[in-house]
Write a protein that holds these residues in place. Structure first.
Motif, PDB file in Angstrom:
ATOM      1  N   ILE A  14      -8.640  20.246 -13.413  1.00 44.25           N
ATOM      2  CA  ILE A  14      -8.124  21.566 -13.070  1.00 44.25           C
ATOM      3  C   ILE A  14      -6.601  21.445 -12.959  1.00 44.25           C
ATOM      4  CG2 ILE A  14     -10.232  22.252 -11.857  1.00 44.25           C
ATOM      5  CD1 ILE A  14      -8.750  21.663  -9.221  1.00 44.25           C
ATOM      6  N   THR A  15      -5.922  22.569 -12.993  1.00 47.68           N
ATOM      7  CA  THR A  15      -4.472  22.554 -12.823  1.00 47.68           C
ATOM      8  C   THR A  15      -4.119  21.996 -11.445  1.00 47.68           C
ATOM      9  OG1 THR A  15      -4.226  24.459 -14.279  1.00 47.68           O
ATOM     10  CG2 THR A  15      -2.395  23.960 -12.810  1.00 47.68           C
ATOM     11  N   GLU A  16      -3.197  21.044 -11.425  1.00 46.75           N
ATOM     12  CA  GLU A  16      -2.847  20.384 -10.169  1.00 46.75           C
ATOM     13  C   GLU A  16      -1.322  20.249 -10.071  1.00 46.75           C
ATOM     14  OE1 GLU A  16      -4.929  17.049  -7.453  1.00 46.75           O
ATOM     15  OE2 GLU A  16      -4.299  16.332  -9.426  1.00 46.75           O
ATOM     16  N   PRO A  17      -0.659  21.201  -9.447  1.00 45.84           N
ATOM     17  CA  PRO A  17       0.807  21.135  -9.342  1.00 45.84           C
ATOM     18  C   PRO A  17       1.302  20.026  -8.425  1.00 45.84           C
ATOM     19  CG  PRO A  17      -0.040  23.009  -8.101  1.00 45.84           C
ATOM     20  CD  PRO A  17      -1.184  22.453  -8.872  1.00 45.84           C
ATOM     21  N   ASN A  18       0.484  19.616  -7.441  1.00 47.33           N
ATOM     22  CA  ASN A  18       0.866  18.553  -6.507  1.00 47.33           C
ATOM     23  C   ASN A  18      -0.325  17.628  -6.295  1.00 47.33           C
ATOM     24  OD1 ASN A  18       3.470  19.899  -5.699  1.00 47.33           O
ATOM     25  ND2 ASN A  18       2.012  21.428  -4.941  1.00 47.33           N
ATOM     26  N   THR A  19      -0.040  16.366  -5.993  1.00 44.11           N
ATOM     27  CA  THR A  19      -1.105  15.400  -5.745  1.00 44.11           C
ATOM     28  C   THR A  19      -0.768  14.554  -4.525  1.00 44.11           C
ATOM     29  OG1 THR A  19      -1.660  15.220  -8.099  1.00 44.11           O
ATOM     30  CG2 THR A  19      -2.415  13.444  -6.663  1.00 44.11           C
ATOM     31  N   PHE A  20      -1.737  14.388  -3.638  1.00 43.34           N
ATOM     32  CA  PHE A  20      -1.649  13.419  -2.551  1.00 43.34           C
ATOM     33  C   PHE A  20      -2.588  12.275  -2.889  1.00 43.34           C
ATOM     34  CE2 PHE A  20      -3.652  11.611   1.224  1.00 43.34           C
ATOM     35  CZ  PHE A  20      -2.540  11.153   1.924  1.00 43.34           C
ATOM     36  N   ASP A  21      -2.091  11.036  -2.776  1.00 37.17           N
ATOM     37  CA  ASP A  21      -2.973   9.915  -3.076  1.00 37.17           C
ATOM     38  C   ASP A  21      -2.582   8.690  -2.259  1.00 37.17           C
ATOM     39  OD1 ASP A  21      -0.620   9.373  -4.551  1.00 37.17           O
ATOM     40  OD2 ASP A  21      -1.715   8.144  -5.977  1.00 37.17           O
ATOM     41  N   ILE A  22      -3.473   7.711  -2.249  1.00 40.81           N
ATOM     42  CA  ILE A  22      -3.288   6.418  -1.583  1.00 40.81           C
ATOM     43  C   ILE A  22      -3.658   5.340  -2.596  1.00 40.81           C
ATOM     44  CG2 ILE A  22      -3.997   4.951   0.349  1.00 40.81           C
ATOM     45  CD1 ILE A  22      -4.970   7.573   1.718  1.00 40.81           C
ATOM     46  N   GLY A  23      -2.849   4.308  -2.690  1.00 39.62           N
ATOM     47  CA  GLY A  23      -3.145   3.273  -3.672  1.00 39.62           C
ATOM     48  C   GLY A  23      -2.544   1.931  -3.323  1.00 39.62           C
ATOM     49  N   LEU A  24      -3.000   0.907  -4.032  1.00 31.88           N
ATOM     50  CA  LEU A  24      -2.458  -0.431  -3.911  1.00 31.88           C
ATOM     51  C   LEU A  24      -1.446  -0.630  -5.040  1.00 31.88           C
ATOM     52  CD1 LEU A  24      -5.721  -2.498  -3.236  1.00 31.88           C
ATOM     53  CD2 LEU A  24      -4.186  -1.412  -1.579  1.00 31.88           C
ATOM     54  N   ARG A  25      -0.173  -0.581  -4.685  1.00 28.13           N
ATOM     55  CA  ARG A  25       0.850  -0.770  -5.724  1.00 28.13           C
ATOM     56  C   ARG A  25       0.805  -2.185  -6.270  1.00 28.13           C
ATOM     57  NH1 ARG A  25       3.311  -1.287  -9.630  1.00 28.13           N
ATOM     58  NH2 ARG A  25       5.511  -0.869 -10.028  1.00 28.13           N
ATOM     59  N   VAL A  52       0.852  -1.193   0.000  1.00 26.05           N
ATOM     60  CA  VAL A  52       0.000   0.000   0.000  1.00 26.05           C
ATOM     61  C   VAL A  52       0.888   1.243   0.000  1.00 26.05           C
ATOM     62  CG1 VAL A  52      -1.846   1.236   1.181  1.00 26.05           C
ATOM     63  CG2 VAL A  52      -1.749  -1.265   1.298  1.00 26.05           C
ATOM     64  N   TRP A  53       0.597   2.172  -0.920  1.00 24.32           N
ATOM     65  CA  TRP A  53       1.363   3.416  -1.007  1.00 24.32           C
ATOM     66  C   TRP A  53       0.538   4.596  -0.491  1.00 24.32           C
ATOM     67  CZ3 TRP A  53       4.554   4.273  -6.123  1.00 24.32           C
ATOM     68  CH2 TRP A  53       5.558   3.302  -6.198  1.00 24.32           C
ATOM     69  N   VAL A  54       1.197   5.442   0.285  1.00 31.25           N
ATOM     70  CA  VAL A  54       0.690   6.777   0.620  1.00 31.25           C
ATOM     71  C   VAL A  54       1.712   7.745   0.058  1.00 31.25           C
ATOM     72  CG1 VAL A  54       0.050   8.373   2.457  1.00 31.25           C
ATOM     73  CG2 VAL A  54      -0.413   5.923   2.715  1.00 31.25           C
ATOM     74  N   ARG A  55       1.288   8.686  -0.782  1.00 29.32           N
ATOM     75  CA  ARG A  55       2.244   9.416  -1.608  1.00 29.32           C
ATOM     76  C   ARG A  55       1.901  10.898  -1.743  1.00 29.32           C
ATOM     77  NH1 ARG A  55       2.856   7.297  -7.696  1.00 29.32           N
ATOM     78  NH2 ARG A  55       0.600   7.589  -7.553  1.00 29.32           N
ATOM     79  N   TYR A  56       2.968  11.697  -1.806  1.00 29.58           N
ATOM     80  CA  TYR A  56       2.857  13.109  -2.184  1.00 29.58           C
ATOM     81  C   TYR A  56       3.772  13.329  -3.376  1.00 29.58           C
ATOM     82  CZ  TYR A  56       3.314  18.185  -2.082  1.00 29.58           C
ATOM     83  OH  TYR A  56       3.325  19.510  -2.424  1.00 29.58           O
ATOM     84  N   ASN A  57       3.203  13.806  -4.485  1.00 22.29           N
ATOM     85  CA  ASN A  57       3.962  13.945  -5.724  1.00 22.29           C
ATOM     86  C   ASN A  57       3.942  15.379  -6.239  1.00 22.29           C
ATOM     87  OD1 ASN A  57       5.311  12.678  -8.155  1.00 22.29           O
ATOM     88  ND2 ASN A  57       3.534  13.602  -9.168  1.00 22.29           N
TER      89      ASN A  57
END
Length: 436
Positions: free
Chosen positions: A71-82, A56-61
């Motif tokens: 919409i314009t998104e310079p940064n993304t926080f997400d959670i996923g199943l790698r 499981v990943w918790v990520r800030y990109n």
């Protein structure tokens, strides 16, 4: 296959595995090493085994320039199943072995719901002796480098060097190929050779090089390694990332993948189709060595990789990409960068394992670093990606938390029409892995 049929087969497989594990508990208590294993004979040489892995990943990109998600998104926080995987495999007789792996990769908030699980592997293998095993099916017994077939449950770094899986999801299924193969160990030599039928491609040629939609010719591949210390297992195709000080391993390997007329493109005036061969070769070395009785160990891997995939070919890869909208760079949106391409790559990773009771009952730590340096024909500047991170080994690879920072290059086109590195972007990932 319709979604309802997929659901039926997924449910059937799940309950089959539960039934096997139920037999294990009812008739064969868990072995001392904690493996779920159903014995088919008294001494356990014939068996069926079930395993499970979840990452499981918790990520800030920091997204690539111009990235939009509506919409314009310079940064993304997400959670996923790698990765989420079930393996069912076993030695049915002295000669017959089977291996299957089922699951999915990269399930995120951007992905489709209730879909994506599939068979990664499904093979049957016949053993004559230690020196020669013959198998066929959907399999990762491939060339051309050690981590073209990585053991994802035992990685040193957060992820595999994905550039070694150069045809992933282009003419194969997440690196697995429909193949007939032979493998074995002769003295200190461990080898694998395979003939594969690449999966079909349906895209028409453009001026940019891509995989050909002509009926694919057979792909030949091999990887051979010389084991200077202890031998590694070749039961499955997947190569271990770190033994955590439990083995003394030093291997030197080399491999190749070749496919005639695998690539195509249109000439400059789009009047003719040019076809080119795919040729990948590499030399690499892996070292894993315990340094003391307290559990300290070092793990290191390095190699040189030549990837000829046609004129100026490159491919952006964004692992579990958090953005799918527009962008203003060559990298594409989100966290993508030109990871794969025609040219040469030097890659290295190294890690240090602290003593096993560094944190008492809470395990120990394993910091690591990664560098990929690629000179691809399509770019004026080198592609340089680096990572720094650490594994918190709560219970070895079975229960592991990893934190990593990745720095990747961003490429744009200058006034001379050249692809140049103009800036860098970063990504922070926290992963929790359970693997048993």
């Amino acid at each position: 296959m319709t979604r309802s049929k997929k659901g039926y087969y997924t449910t059937f497989l799940f309950f089959l595995m539960l039934q096997l594990s139920g037999l294990t508990f009812a008739q064969n208590p868990l072995l001392d090493d904690g493996k779920i294993k159903f014995r088919l004979n008294k001494n356990g040489s014939h068996y069926v085994r079930l395993t499970f892995l979840n990452q499981v990943w918790v990520r800030y990109n920091e997204n690539n320039p111009g990235t939009t998600n509506g919409i314009t998104e310079p940064n993304t926080f997400d959670i996923g199943l790698r990765r989420t995987r079930l393996q069912l495999f076993g030695q049915i007789t002295d000669q017959v072995f089977f291996y299957t792996q089922f699951g999915q990769n990269n399930f995120s908030y951007q992905g489709p719901r209730k879909s994506g699980a599939f068979f990664h592997d499904a093979l049957i293998e016949y053993h004559t002796n230690r020196a020669f095993h013959l198998g066929m099916g959907l399999t990762a017994w491939t060339g051309f480098a050690r981590y073209a077939s990585p053991s994802i449950g035992s990685l040193l770094a957060l992820d595999t060097p994905l550039f070694q899986q150069s045809t992933a999801d282009q003419t194969d299924q997440f690196l697995r190929k429909l193949s007939i193969y032979a493998k074995g160990q002769v003295g200190k030599i461990d080898y694998r050779v395979a003939l594969s039928k690449p999966l079909a491609v349906y895209d028409a040629p453009t001026t940019a090089t891509n995989f050909s939609a002509d009926p694919p010719q057979v792909q030949s591949q091999a990887y051979v390694k010389y084991q200077l210390m202890e031998h590694e297992s070749n039961r499955t195709p997947y190569n271990t990332g770190s033994y955590l000080g439990t083995k003394k391993v030093f291997t030197i390997g080399g491999g190749i993948i070749y496919q005639p007329n695998a690539m195509w493109r249109l000439n400059n005036n789009a009047s003719d189709t040019i076809r080119q061969d795919l040729t990948l070769w590499a030399v690499d070395a892996f070292f894993d060595y315990p340094l003391s009785e307290q559990g300290n160990a070092i793990t290191a891997y390095a190699g040189f990789f030549s990837t000829d995939m046609g004129f100026n070919y490159f491919r952006n890869v964004g692992v579990m990409n958090p953005a799918i909208g527009a962008n203003t760079s060559i990298n594409g949106s989100g966290n993508g960068f030109p990871m794969i391409g025609s040219g040469n790559t030097v890659y290295s990773q190294v890690g240090y394992l602290f003593n096993k009771d560094l944190l008492g009952k809470y395990g120990t730590l394993q910091p690591f670093g990664v560098v990929q340096y690629s000179n691809y024909d399509a770019f004026k500047d080198a592609v340089i990606m680096w990572e720094l991170g650490a594994n918190w080994l709560i219970k070895g690879h079975q229960s592991k938390m990893s934190m990593v920072y990745q720095n990747r290059p961003v490429f744009t086109t200058n006034s001379a029409g050249e692809s140049v590195n103009t800036e860098s972007k970063g990504m922070w990932v926290l992963q929790y892995q359970v693997n048993f």
